[in-house]
Design an enzyme around this catalytic site. Structure first.
Site, mmCIF file in Angstrom:
data_model
loop_
_atom_site.group_PDB
_atom_site.id
_atom_site.type_symbol
_atom_site.label_atom_id
_atom_site.label_comp_id
_atom_site.label_asym_id
_atom_site.label_seq_id
_atom_site.Cartn_x
_atom_site.Cartn_y
_atom_site.Cartn_z
ATOM 1 C CB CYS A 30 -1.035 0.019 1.107
ATOM 2 S SG CYS A 30 -1.633 1.314 1.937
ATOM 3 C CB CYS A 33 0.688 1.927 4.288
ATOM 4 S SG CYS A 33 -1.030 1.183 4.066
#
Ligand SMILES: Cc1cc2nc3c(=O)[nH]c(=O)nc-3n(C[C@H](O)[C@H](O)[C@H](O)COP(=O)(O)OP(=O)(O)OC[C@H]3O[C@@H](n4cnc5c(N)ncnc54)[C@H](O)[C@@H]3O)c2cc1C
Lengths: 105, 286
Positions: A30, A33
């Site tokens: 991700c 993230c």
């Protein structure tokens, strides 16, 4: 320092704490993230005494992710006495993340 | 990684005006947008209020803009920007496949005229999303529904179908659809996304679909989704006279900052934004 926790240790790390716990749900694939990670690290150094910071890899810990209905990451949840009190979905800049967390101190 | 001085998001009149003004000042810029520059530009039948170009058509104006940027060696990067993160010192700009870095950002996004559907705001981040490829792995073995407003949405649907158990595709435009066999096309009008706590189903005019996730894929996500932390006011990006947003180093110009929606206002704002960004850059150097 942001401690890595998992499905097994979740309850003891998050559930039985006097101070608020910030849980960063993330995964290695991700992008946002990866951006938020260093931001949370920085905040954890500043708020170390008042707040506990942990992170959960949702790929490896489906139970926690399912239990808290994580449908998009990063999601940051704030717990108090084991109960979720706030859910912040998506990246946000440091200053706005800090002010969200400080509401619960 | 190369760090650009200024990244401009959007290739309409405001973005192009920002680009030429930053380029004149010798800044290292990157501009993201469309190969036809702007849909709003191409669609205009007759423009009578662009000073110096009485009675020109939108496509003629587009061609003039194109020639201008060609002459200045400004090339449009046609990748769609999915997210922009304010990292403090710089901005990280994410497209489907790449990350770019820039010291300043100018948002020249135009305005999305289609309204959000019922339940969209409420369930955002709880099953509703704007970037299917970003969250696809969370939907392993689950059901995903995609509301596609453009061709690019088709490839996102194909990608998601490699992970999800089932993918429904609701096309919001008429065309041939290049979708693989695992994607089921549903031609119907979506009315409401329903769920308590998280997405449970999508209600359409003639049917209902049980689903774990709904992705809404338009030309552009709402600005506050694109740039987390961005302050809005009445549906537009909030700016001051210098075209500064609430995020330091991030400017906005054109339709995305508010009415009137007009070419000359857009190019004027793009210029002001670029000149202020340039000014800020040189004060950093001092
Ligand atoms: C039919 C029609 C007729 C019009 N007639 C007139 C007229 O006569 N006179 C007048 O003054 N105005 C007219 N307008 C209004 C005018 O078109 C707009 O005010 C003007 O185009 C605004 O420019 P802009 O640069 O802000 O945005 P746009 O021109 O909308 O450009 C935005 C660009 O950014 C791109 N973009 C957005 N998000 C992203 C992203 N995440 N990543 C990459 N690219 C992105 C979009 O694809 C688009 O190309 C008309 C509009 C329409 C639709």
């Amino acid at each position: 320092m942001v401690k890595e926790i998992n499905d097994v240790s979740f309850e003891s790390e998050v559930g039985t704490q006097d101070k608020p716990v910030v849980v960063d749900f993330w995964a290695p694939w991700c992008g946002p993230c990866k951006m938020l990670g260093p931001v949370i690290d920085e905040i954890s150094n500043e708020l170390d005494e008042k707040v506990k910071f942990v992170k959960v890899n949702v790929d490896e810990n489906p139970l926690a992710a399912n239990k808290f209905k994580i449908a998009s990451i990063p999601t940051v949840m704030i717990f108090k006495n084991g109960n979720p009190v706030d859910t912040l979905v998506g990246f946000r800049p440091k200053q706005s993340m800090v002010s969200e967390i400080e509401k619960h101190i | 990684m190369e760090r650009y001085d200024i990244a401009i998001i959007g290739s309409g009149p405001s973005g192009l005006s920002a680009a030429i003004n930053a380029k004149v000042r010798n800044k290292n810029i990157i501009i993201f947008g469309n190969s036809n520059l702007s849909r709003s530009l191409v669609l205009a039948p007759k423009v009578n209020n662009y000073l110096g170009f009485y009675g020109i058509s939108g496509t003629e104006l587009r061609d003039k803009f194109q020639k201008h940027i060609d002459d200045m060696n400004i090339n449009i990067n046609t990748e769609k920007v999915n997210n922009i993160y304010a990292m403090g010192e710089y901005f990280a700009i994410m497209t489907a496949n790449k990350t770019y870095e820039a010291k300043k950002v100018i948002l020249a996004l135009g305005i999305e005229h289609t309204k959000p559907i019922e339940g969209e705001d409420k369930l955002l981040g709880r099953g509703v999303g704007y970037c299917a490829t970003c969250d696809a792995p969370l939907y392993r073995n689950k059901i995903v529904t995609i509301l596609g407003y453009n061709k690019e949405a088709e490839s996102e649907a194909n990608y998601v179908s490699e992970m999800a158990n089932k993918v429904y595709y609701i096309p919001m435009y008429k065309d041939e659809y290049e979708l693989n066999d695992k994607v089921e096309i549903v031609k119907d009008k979506p009315l409401e996304i329903v769920g308590s706590g998280k997405v449970e189903k999508l209600v359409l005019k003639n049917t209902e679909i049980s689903t774990d996730g709904v992705f809404i894929l338009k030309d552009s996500a709402p600005p506050q989704q694109l740039v987390p932390g961005l302050e809005m006011e009445d549906g537009h990006i909030k700016v001051n006279r210098k075209m500064e947003t609430n995020i330091e180093g991030c400017y906005a110009a054109g339709d995305c900052t508010g009415k009137p929606y007009q070419y000359m206002k857009a190019v004027g704002e793009g210029q002001v934004a670029a000149l202020n960004a340039v000014e800020e850059l040189s004060s950093i150097l001092k």
